[in-house]
Scaffold this active site. Sequence first.
Site, short mmCIF file in Angstrom:
data_model
loop_
_atom_site.label_atom_id
_atom_site.label_comp_id
_atom_site.label_asym_id
_atom_site.label_seq_id
_atom_site.Cartn_x
_atom_site.Cartn_y
_atom_site.Cartn_z
N CYS A 12 -16.23 -14.95 49.77
CA CYS A 12 -16.09 -14.69 48.34
C CYS A 12 -15.35 -13.35 48.23
O CYS A 12 -15.10 -12.71 49.24
CB CYS A 12 -17.48 -14.62 47.73
SG CYS A 12 -17.47 -14.79 45.96
N CYS A 88 -15.30 -18.93 46.07
CA CYS A 88 -14.74 -18.46 44.81
C CYS A 88 -13.24 -18.69 44.84
O CYS A 88 -12.62 -18.71 45.90
CB CYS A 88 -15.09 -17.00 44.55
SG CYS A 88 -14.31 -15.80 45.64
N CYS A 96 -6.12 -15.02 54.31
CA CYS A 96 -7.29 -14.72 55.12
C CYS A 96 -6.88 -14.24 56.50
O CYS A 96 -5.80 -14.57 56.98
CB CYS A 96 -8.17 -15.96 55.27
SG CYS A 96 -8.90 -16.53 53.74
#
Length: 168
Positions: A12, A88, A96
């Site tokens: 998140c 989210c 990432c």
Amino acid sequence: MSDRVYNALFLCTGNSARSILAEAILQSEGQGRFRAYSAGSNPAGKVHPYSLDLLKIMGHPIEGLRSKNWDEFSGAEAPRLDFVFTVCDNAAGETCPVWPGQPMTAHWGIADPAAVTGSEAEKRAAFAEAYRMMFNRISLFLALPLESIDQMSLQNRLREIGAEKAEV
């Protein structure tokens, strides 16, 4: 039955509510088959008190839960990940890090209960709803025959779970 323990990371942005709830739920409901973690791209630095209250009420251990940066899970010392779930929409759209182990990924977006305004009852209801949805998705995940399902089918099923309305 395999004795393998799978590592799952829930991501998140703030790592104070949704991903923390998911970590605690999978850690306890996975009954030793899973090691659950959570992290954020921009961690809040503390777990939301409503998350901790709700987890205690639902009987989940809260010891060791903390808001942490996702960089902890991308280095050489990080656990080899089998699954990475974004919970989210912001984290799903961010670039990432490279996760050790080439994990399967899926987006299980849930509205941020920490962003809800209103009375205390309305805020706590938002946390309860996020918990319910996450619990239902994790229950579906735990029912999958991970040892015998092929990679493509598993990846598709993980995405389908994220699209579930979480009705039970």
